[in-house]
Enzyme design. Structure first.
Site, PDB file in Angstrom:
ATOM      1  N   HIS A 155       0.784  -1.297   0.115  1.00 47.31           N
ATOM      2  CA  HIS A 155      -0.009  -0.128   0.097  1.00 47.31           C
ATOM      3  C   HIS A 155       1.065   1.295   0.043  1.00 47.31           C
ATOM      4  O   HIS A 155       0.691   2.284  -0.754  1.00 47.31           O
ATOM      5  CB  HIS A 155      -0.968  -0.004   1.326  1.00 47.31           C
ATOM      6  CG  HIS A 155      -1.541   1.373   1.537  1.00 47.31           C
ATOM      7  ND1 HIS A 155      -2.553   1.712   0.702  1.00 47.31           N
ATOM      8  CD2 HIS A 155      -1.555   2.270   2.505  1.00 47.31           C
ATOM      9  CE1 HIS A 155      -2.718   3.020   1.121  1.00 47.31           C
ATOM     10  NE2 HIS A 155      -2.202   3.153   2.365  1.00 47.31           N
ATOM     11  N   ASP A 190       6.863  21.823 -26.491  1.00 53.93           N
ATOM     12  CA  ASP A 190       6.663  20.330 -25.743  1.00 53.93           C
ATOM     13  C   ASP A 190       7.728  20.338 -24.851  1.00 53.93           C
ATOM     14  O   ASP A 190       8.226  21.376 -24.228  1.00 53.93           O
ATOM     15  CB  ASP A 190       6.863  19.250 -26.965  1.00 53.93           C
ATOM     16  CG  ASP A 190       6.221  17.959 -26.775  1.00 53.93           C
ATOM     17  OD1 ASP A 190       6.904  17.513 -25.656  1.00 53.93           O
ATOM     18  OD2 ASP A 190       5.455  17.352 -27.376  1.00 53.93           O
ATOM     19  N   TRP A 204       6.929   0.025   4.230  1.00 50.56           N
ATOM     20  CA  TRP A 204       7.295   0.741   2.836  1.00 50.56           C
ATOM     21  C   TRP A 204       8.922   1.033   3.059  1.00 50.56           C
ATOM     22  O   TRP A 204       9.778   1.222   1.941  1.00 50.56           O
ATOM     23  CB  TRP A 204       6.520   1.559   2.363  1.00 50.56           C
ATOM     24  CG  TRP A 204       6.710   3.081   2.995  1.00 50.56           C
ATOM     25  CD1 TRP A 204       6.288   3.502   4.274  1.00 50.56           C
ATOM     26  CD2 TRP A 204       7.432   4.276   2.483  1.00 50.56           C
ATOM     27  NE1 TRP A 204       6.920   4.799   4.321  1.00 50.56           N
ATOM     28  CE2 TRP A 204       7.394   5.306   3.368  1.00 50.56           C
ATOM     29  CE3 TRP A 204       8.284   4.498   1.322  1.00 50.56           C
ATOM     30  CZ2 TRP A 204       8.158   6.479   3.210  1.00 50.56           C
ATOM     31  CZ3 TRP A 204       8.819   5.640   1.005  1.00 50.56           C
ATOM     32  CH2 TRP A 204       8.838   6.634   2.023  1.00 50.56           C
ATOM     33  N   SER A 245      12.978   6.087 -13.862  1.00 55.90           N
ATOM     34  CA  SER A 245      11.618   6.691 -14.537  1.00 55.90           C
ATOM     35  C   SER A 245      11.747   8.042 -14.013  1.00 55.90           C
ATOM     36  O   SER A 245      11.549   8.991 -14.852  1.00 55.90           O
ATOM     37  CB  SER A 245      10.650   5.924 -14.203  1.00 55.90           C
ATOM     38  OG  SER A 245       9.445   6.769 -14.285  1.00 55.90           O
ATOM     39  N   SER A 246      11.810   8.244 -12.451  1.00 58.96           N
ATOM     40  CA  SER A 246      11.316   9.464 -11.952  1.00 58.96           C
ATOM     41  C   SER A 246      12.510  10.407 -12.214  1.00 58.96           C
ATOM     42  O   SER A 246      12.624  11.791 -12.258  1.00 58.96           O
ATOM     43  CB  SER A 246      10.944   9.492 -10.454  1.00 58.96           C
ATOM     44  OG  SER A 246      11.982   8.703  -9.938  1.00 58.96           O
ATOM     45  N   HIS A 293      13.053  11.619   3.843  1.00 56.56           N
ATOM     46  CA  HIS A 293      12.444  12.925   4.052  1.00 56.56           C
ATOM     47  C   HIS A 293      12.294  13.687   3.001  1.00 56.56           C
ATOM     48  O   HIS A 293      11.384  14.330   2.705  1.00 56.56           O
ATOM     49  CB  HIS A 293      13.213  13.633   5.215  1.00 56.56           C
ATOM     50  CG  HIS A 293      12.332  14.621   5.651  1.00 56.56           C
ATOM     51  ND1 HIS A 293      11.256  14.091   6.782  1.00 56.56           N
ATOM     52  CD2 HIS A 293      12.066  16.017   5.471  1.00 56.56           C
ATOM     53  CE1 HIS A 293      10.436  15.365   6.769  1.00 56.56           C
ATOM     54  NE2 HIS A 293      11.167  16.367   6.257  1.00 56.56           N
ATOM     55  N   GLU A 308      11.906  12.862   0.277  1.00 56.84           N
ATOM     56  CA  GLU A 308      10.797  12.241  -0.623  1.00 56.84           C
ATOM     57  C   GLU A 308       9.088  13.006  -0.072  1.00 56.84           C
ATOM     58  O   GLU A 308       8.326  13.272  -1.054  1.00 56.84           O
ATOM     59  CB  GLU A 308      10.608  10.793  -0.444  1.00 56.84           C
ATOM     60  CG  GLU A 308       9.322  10.023  -0.874  1.00 56.84           C
ATOM     61  CD  GLU A 308       9.557  10.066  -2.236  1.00 56.84           C
ATOM     62  OE1 GLU A 308      10.276  10.406  -3.103  1.00 56.84           O
ATOM     63  OE2 GLU A 308       8.315   9.987  -2.947  1.00 56.84           O
ATOM     64  N   TYR A 325       8.796  15.758   0.856  1.00 54.54           N
ATOM     65  CA  TYR A 325       8.658  17.122   0.167  1.00 54.54           C
ATOM     66  C   TYR A 325       8.371  17.059  -1.433  1.00 54.54           C
ATOM     67  O   TYR A 325       7.642  17.857  -2.177  1.00 54.54           O
ATOM     68  CB  TYR A 325       9.593  18.257   0.495  1.00 54.54           C
ATOM     69  CG  TYR A 325       9.370  18.546   1.734  1.00 54.54           C
ATOM     70  CD1 TYR A 325       8.465  19.239   2.305  1.00 54.54           C
ATOM     71  CD2 TYR A 325      10.163  17.886   2.912  1.00 54.54           C
ATOM     72  CE1 TYR A 325       8.068  19.855   3.399  1.00 54.54           C
ATOM     73  CE2 TYR A 325       9.645  18.302   4.254  1.00 54.54           C
ATOM     74  CZ  TYR A 325       9.013  19.169   4.475  1.00 54.54           C
ATOM     75  OH  TYR A 325       8.428  19.396   5.902  1.00 54.54           O
ATOM     76  N   SER A 379      -1.090  27.214  -5.248  1.00 52.77           N
ATOM     77  CA  SER A 379      -0.788  28.425  -5.547  1.00 52.77           C
ATOM     78  C   SER A 379      -1.431  29.105  -6.763  1.00 52.77           C
ATOM     79  O   SER A 379      -1.111  30.407  -7.179  1.00 52.77           O
ATOM     80  CB  SER A 379       0.826  28.850  -5.444  1.00 52.77           C
ATOM     81  OG  SER A 379       1.304  28.401  -4.200  1.00 52.77           O
ATOM     82  N   HIS A 393      15.177  12.764  12.058  1.00 54.51           N
ATOM     83  CA  HIS A 393      14.014  12.746  13.118  1.00 54.51           C
ATOM     84  C   HIS A 393      12.872  11.515  12.950  1.00 54.51           C
ATOM     85  O   HIS A 393      12.114  11.441  13.820  1.00 54.51           O
ATOM     86  CB  HIS A 393      12.962  14.138  12.971  1.00 54.51           C
ATOM     87  CG  HIS A 393      12.338  14.185  11.544  1.00 54.51           C
ATOM     88  ND1 HIS A 393      12.234  15.496  11.037  1.00 54.51           N
ATOM     89  CD2 HIS A 393      11.862  13.380  10.925  1.00 54.51           C
ATOM     90  CE1 HIS A 393      11.549  15.581   9.789  1.00 54.51           C
ATOM     91  NE2 HIS A 393      11.540  14.215   9.894  1.00 54.51           N
ATOM     92  N   HIS A 394      13.272  10.840  11.924  1.00 61.00           N
ATOM     93  CA  HIS A 394      12.556   9.486  11.774  1.00 61.00           C
ATOM     94  C   HIS A 394      12.930   8.530  12.727  1.00 61.00           C
ATOM     95  O   HIS A 394      12.636   7.308  12.647  1.00 61.00           O
ATOM     96  CB  HIS A 394      12.633   8.887  10.428  1.00 61.00           C
ATOM     97  CG  HIS A 394      11.869   9.920   9.436  1.00 61.00           C
ATOM     98  ND1 HIS A 394      10.447   9.922   9.259  1.00 61.00           N
ATOM     99  CD2 HIS A 394      12.206  11.071   8.769  1.00 61.00           C
ATOM    100  CE1 HIS A 394      10.030  10.722   8.401  1.00 61.00           C
ATOM    101  NE2 HIS A 394      11.040  11.330   7.986  1.00 61.00           N
ATOM    102  N   THR A 454       7.140  26.952   5.890  1.00 57.95           N
ATOM    103  CA  THR A 454       5.689  26.219   5.585  1.00 57.95           C
ATOM    104  C   THR A 454       4.544  27.260   6.013  1.00 57.95           C
ATOM    105  O   THR A 454       3.645  27.438   5.384  1.00 57.95           O
ATOM    106  CB  THR A 454       5.523  24.844   6.193  1.00 57.95           C
ATOM    107  OG1 THR A 454       6.661  24.149   6.010  1.00 57.95           O
ATOM    108  CG2 THR A 454       4.487  24.026   5.527  1.00 57.95           C
ATOM    109  N   LYS A 476       4.052  30.049   3.708  1.00 54.66           N
ATOM    110  CA  LYS A 476       3.360  29.671   2.667  1.00 54.66           C
ATOM    111  C   LYS A 476       1.775  29.662   2.910  1.00 54.66           C
ATOM    112  O   LYS A 476       0.781  30.301   2.176  1.00 54.66           O
ATOM    113  CB  LYS A 476       3.569  28.201   2.244  1.00 54.66           C
ATOM    114  CG  LYS A 476       5.100  28.284   1.556  1.00 54.66           C
ATOM    115  CD  LYS A 476       5.421  26.741   0.858  1.00 54.66           C
ATOM    116  CE  LYS A 476       4.688  26.807  -0.572  1.00 54.66           C
ATOM    117  NZ  LYS A 476       5.680  27.450  -1.751  1.00 54.66           N
ATOM    118  N   ARG A 519       1.629   1.224  15.064  1.00 58.43           N
ATOM    119  CA  ARG A 519       1.147   1.138  13.456  1.00 58.43           C
ATOM    120  C   ARG A 519       1.556  -0.351  13.422  1.00 58.43           C
ATOM    121  O   ARG A 519       2.631  -1.101  13.949  1.00 58.43           O
ATOM    122  CB  ARG A 519       1.709   2.188  12.644  1.00 58.43           C
ATOM    123  CG  ARG A 519       3.289   2.263  12.550  1.00 58.43           C
ATOM    124  CD  ARG A 519       4.032   3.286  12.210  1.00 58.43           C
ATOM    125  NE  ARG A 519       3.929   3.223  10.721  1.00 58.43           N
ATOM    126  CZ  ARG A 519       4.748   4.046   9.959  1.00 58.43           C
ATOM    127  NH1 ARG A 519       5.613   4.791  10.434  1.00 58.43           N
ATOM    128  NH2 ARG A 519       4.807   4.074   8.503  1.00 58.43           N
TER     129      ARG A 519
END
Lengths: 371, 547
Positions: B83, B112, B148, B175-176, B259, B261, B263, B274, B308-309, B334, B337, B456
């Site tokens: 998931h 293009d 994950w 790919s990315s 981390h 990721e 963002y 925006s 921090h993880h 943040t 924004k 979890r």
């Protein structure tokens, strides 16, 4: 004084919230209490920010809408405002960081412990070793499989109960040395304010000092495989005198139970002990009737391995399965006698009637002196 | 610009003239047109979203009440793992890439994407990767079940499902990265004359910064899973303490990717919002410059906070303090924004079409996720909350109400431009209110579950957690159902929607609204001649040619 009254009011409200089971459970150590208070402080600050900021937004949504005929103004810069709303959050953060820093330093200072216990995480049980007192034991989930599989009723402490809890004295700084045997586990008891990963090959420490006698429950908090959800932690805090009595009794039984590795056991005794070991360790996968779970865990009842291939059987229990990671290497967790007993049991229980007797010395030999 | 334009036209265009439009299956297989590729990405992302969503519902079904009902714990772990992986790499990231493909050339006046042929490859790498993940359920031992994050040494224990997952991650990473190179080069090289960097639309800024983040961290992820692979099969001991390795090293490398990721999945959302907030407030974006700086500083800070993880891994107090302070700092840009968006709404003339609703929902709920993030950033408190449902609640507020809601907002917002038709406003609004309600029913109680002590990734729990879990499960199923409404609305409107004007939104003023609706197959063949105002606003067009 006014702020003190506000604080009291808030704490009164928070104990009501606490009772409703929507907050951290009632803390029983100083550190846990500090965490609780800091959490409440943050809840009020962030809650206040939310209400304030979105109050402004919803005011705009109500008043500055096209359907209400509001004409758009066209400003799109205001340096002063932007500097202010950068600086104010910064100041709020400093106000949060100050108490947090003090608490972190307190959490981390495990020096001066009066009792040290080594905790080892296994898939999926905890081993407690009272380093100075010669007492050590495994702590397993005590909830029966029948309750997990919907057959029997579930008690109040469903999945949060163990056969042998960690017993500690109250009013004593207890230091835990944590490590693991296979993968990373995490030792977590919320009421003690303690969570620490147990990492294979490394030793970490953590400390707590419980003031009130009582039973405090927690669970493994790091995904550690199949039975991650079935790895509870129970800590019993007893008054020092009670603790000493418990310790003395444990030491006595430990001495009495010292096993002779060369003892030759009769089949009946091995069967009785083997059933106990099976119930504690094997039943979750292979099931009480030995039928396993089709497609996931192989049956033992009538299987080729449990009726014919004796060396293979001993090997897989000792060293685990190469093909299926869920079959752990029990050689690191169980004594030779326990392994001999459980293999004997598996070869003679249910429809298996091999008559095989596996003795502790067979296991010792199979370990090849590596034990 | 003409020279560049000619150079960038795909070969078949010069052969068959500008109006050639390949048809049938080859149009999609050999697609080099940024709109076709954008559509492919969006369809792929949506199907992965449904697949990942079904896995989530499998999880919620099991957690509906205590006891094991449907799945064995091992299979449950496979569901949670896949998931997560599918939603991150299959749904959210490709969806943002798809939008960038579709809209960037239109927004900046390019013909293009810069590398049209590579664009085809970056998309067509994804389906095989998804297939690997899909078939991993059927191999011996099942799919990866280590979460994950694939923490070692648990991930070194798994069966071949883990190898398939590692290969899938490699392919998706390639790919990315290719997609990101394309986005960066397109934005830096193909902007219309007059569109300076500081006059670029915010979505272009957000996509640009995100693309840099992807290029910086995807190789890190590829590296760490390769290390797992060699630990598994080639006798290395990167993460095996018995061989001199360090299991915590995995977490450091993983979160150095993981981390940023977060963002990568949030910045494009900021860009989208925006655009939508100013459009429906009929007012320019407040504080464009500080938006750009805030986005950049979030990106930079995101590299300094990975640990921090890992507050419970037993790092020294000094490290905890450093990572705590750095993490808390992210709240400042943040916050800027969020304040800017509200500043945009303030004194506007707001209307509340579906995109606006989703954008406002995004701001509110993303902020809830941000505030619980501030709580989690305090290392002392995080000790209690790490790896509990509180964290699950936190990141779903950020990723569902953040990334997903902004994606919905974007799809509704640009649907008329993409298809030439309007979606049904009634069903759009219904979809929003339905999603908002059930999203909160699903995820808000998880804060309480986490605080009360539910870890979890557990398939079964103590009875004290029953009520909130039941509530969350009901919410999840209803939320899932709501997405079918979205699907039906899109599908129906694609054929039967009322024809849309070139500029269906009164307050929209960026370049993509200046060309015909639906957007012609070939975008700006000649660079548009325009005056770009602040905020990427197009003040005037002077007969720039487009089809």
């Amino acid at each position: 004084m006014a702020s003190r009254r506000v604080l009291l009011l808030l704490t009164g409200w928070s104990s009501a919230v606490l009772a409703a089971g929507v907050n951290l459970p009632p803390p029983v150590t100083g550190v846990a209490q500090d965490i609780y208070d800091l959490h409440m402080l943050l809840l009020y600050i962030t809650g206040g920010i939310f209400v304030l900021v979105f109050g402004v937004m919803f005011w705009a949504i109500l008043r500055h809408r096209k359907s209400a005929g509001h004409q758009a103004k066209h400003f799109h810069e205001n340096t002063t405002v932007e500097i202010i709303w950068t600086l104010i959050p910064l100041l709020i953060l400093v106000a949060m960081a100050w108490p947090a820093t003090r608490l972190i330093l307190q959490q981390k200072s495990s020096a001066g412990a009066e009792l040290t216990i080594k905790v080892t995480g296994y898939q999926w049980k905890w081993h407690y070793d009272y380093l100075d007192d010669g007492v050590a034991f495994m702590s397993h989930l005590a909830t029966p499989q029948s309750a997990i599989h919907q057959v029997a009723d579930r008690g109040e402490h469903y999945l949060l109960e163990v056969d042998q809890p960690l017993v500690v004295p109250t009013g004593t700084k207890v230091r835990l040395l944590l490590t693991a045997n296979d993968v990373i586990h995490a030792w977590w008891v919320p009421q003690l304010g303690v969570k620490q990963d147990a990492i294979p090959g490394f030793v970490r420490d953590v400390w707590f000092k419980v003031d009130r006698p009582g039973t405090y429950r927690g669970q493994c908090a790091e995904l550690c495989g199949k039975d991650h959800g079935f790895m509870p932690i129970v800590v019993e805090a007893r008054a020092p005198a009670d603790y000493q009595a418990w310790l003395a009794a444990r030491q006595k039984t430990a001495a009495a139970n010292l096993e002779d590795p060369n003892k030759v056991w009769p089949l009946a005794e091995l069967m009785a002990r083997g059933e106990k070991v099976y119930t504690q360790n094997c039943v979750a996968c292979h099931q009480a009737n030995g039928k396993g779970i089709p497609g996931a865990f192989p049956a033992l009842d009538g299987s080729a391995m449990a009726t014919k291939d004796k060396p293979g059987h001993i090997d897989i229990v000792l060293n685990g399965s190469k093909k299926n990671a869920a079959m752990a290497a029990w050689g690191k967790q169980l004594s030779d006698t326990d392994i001999a007993a459980v293999i004997t049991y598996e070869r003679n229980a249910w429809g298996n009637h091999t008559g095989d007797v596996v003795q502790p010395k067979d296991i010792k030999a199979a370990r090849g002196g590596k034990a | 610009m003409t020279a560049i334009d000619t150079a960038l036209q795909p070969a078949h265009d010069t052969a068959h003239g500008h109006h050639a439009k390949p048809s049938g299956i080859t149009r999609w297989l050999f697609a080099t047109n940024h709109k076709d590729i954008g559509s492919l990405y969006l369809w792929f992302a949506f199907s992965m979203f449904i697949f990942g969503g079904v896995l989530a519902l499998c999880i919620r079904a099991e957690l509906f009440r205590p006891g094991l009902q449907f799945w064995q714990p091992e299979l449950f772990n496979q569901f949670t793992t896949l998931h997560g992986l599918i939603m991150v790499f299959g749904a959210i990231m490709p969806a943002f890439t798809g939008l960038a493909n579709w809209m960037l050339p239109l927004m900046i006046g390019a013909p293009d994407m810069a590398f049209a042929r590579m664009n085809n490859w970056s998309f067509w790498l994804l389906p095989p990767a998804a297939l690997l993940l899909l078939i991993s359920f059927a191999v011996p031992g099942g799919a990866a079940a280590a979460g994950w994050t694939l923490y070692a040494p648990l991930s070194t224990q798994m069966g071949m499902g883990m190898d398939l997952t590692i290969f899938a991650i490699h392919i998706m990473g390639v790919s990315s990265i290719m997609g990101s190179i394309n986005i960066i080069v397109t934005i830096l090289n193909l902007r219309a004359p007059g569109m300076t960097m500081m006059r670029m639309p915010m979505f272009a800024w957000a996509s640009l910064i995100t693309a840099y983040l992807i290029i910086a961290v995807m190789p890190v992820l590829a590296g760490v899973v390769t290390m797992v692979l060699t630990d598994r099969h080639f006798g290395t001991h990167f993460f095996n303490a018995a061989g001199g390795g360090d299991p915590v090293l995995y977490q450091h490398i993983f979160w150095f990717f993981g981390h940023p990721e977060v963002y990568i999945m949030a910045l494009p959302a900021f860009g989208i919002v925006s655009h939508i907030i100013p459009t429906f407030s009929r007012k320019p974006l407040f504080g464009y410059t500080s938006m750009v700086y805030a986005t950049s500083s979030i990106a930079i800070l995101s590299f300094m906070v990975w640990a921090h993880h890992m507050f419970t891994t037993g790092m020294p107090a000094t490290a905890q303090l450093f990572f705590m302070y750095a993490t808390m700092l992210i709240a400042v840009p943040t916050g800027v924004k969020v304040f800017n968006w509200i500043g945009t709404m303030w004194q506007g003339s707001m209307s509340f079409e579906t995109p606006m609703l989703f954008a406002i929902g995004f701001i509110c709920l993303f902020t809830v996720g941000g505030l619980s993030g501030v709580t989690l950033s305090i290392a002392a408190i995080d000790i209690q909350l790490q790896d509990t449902y509180y964290v699950v609640a936190h990141f779903h507020y950020v990723l569902v109400a953040g990334a997903l809601f902004s994606l919905f907002a974007a799809v509704y917002y640009w649907f008329p431009k993409m298809t030439g038709r309007m979606y049904s406003e009634f069903w759009g609004k219904f979809h929003f209110w339905w999603s908002l309600l059930w999203f909160n029913v699903t995820f808000f109680p998880m804060h309480f579950l986490g605080l009360a002590g539910m870890p979890r990734r557990i398939p079964d729990y103590n009875m004290q957690f029953t009520d909130f879990n039941t509530m969350a499960s009901v919410g999840a199923f209803c939320f899932g159902l709501g997405q079918l409404i979205f699907f039906a609305n899109m599908l129906h409107s694609l054929r039967h929607g009322r024809p849309a004007a070139a500029k269906p939104w009164e307050g929209a003023d960026t370049l993509e609204w200046q060309i015909a609706t639906p957007a012609p197959y070939h975008s700006f063949v000649e660079a548009p001649d325009l005056e770009v105002g602040e905020n990427g606003r197009i003040d005037a067009m002077h007969g720039g040619k487009h089809h």
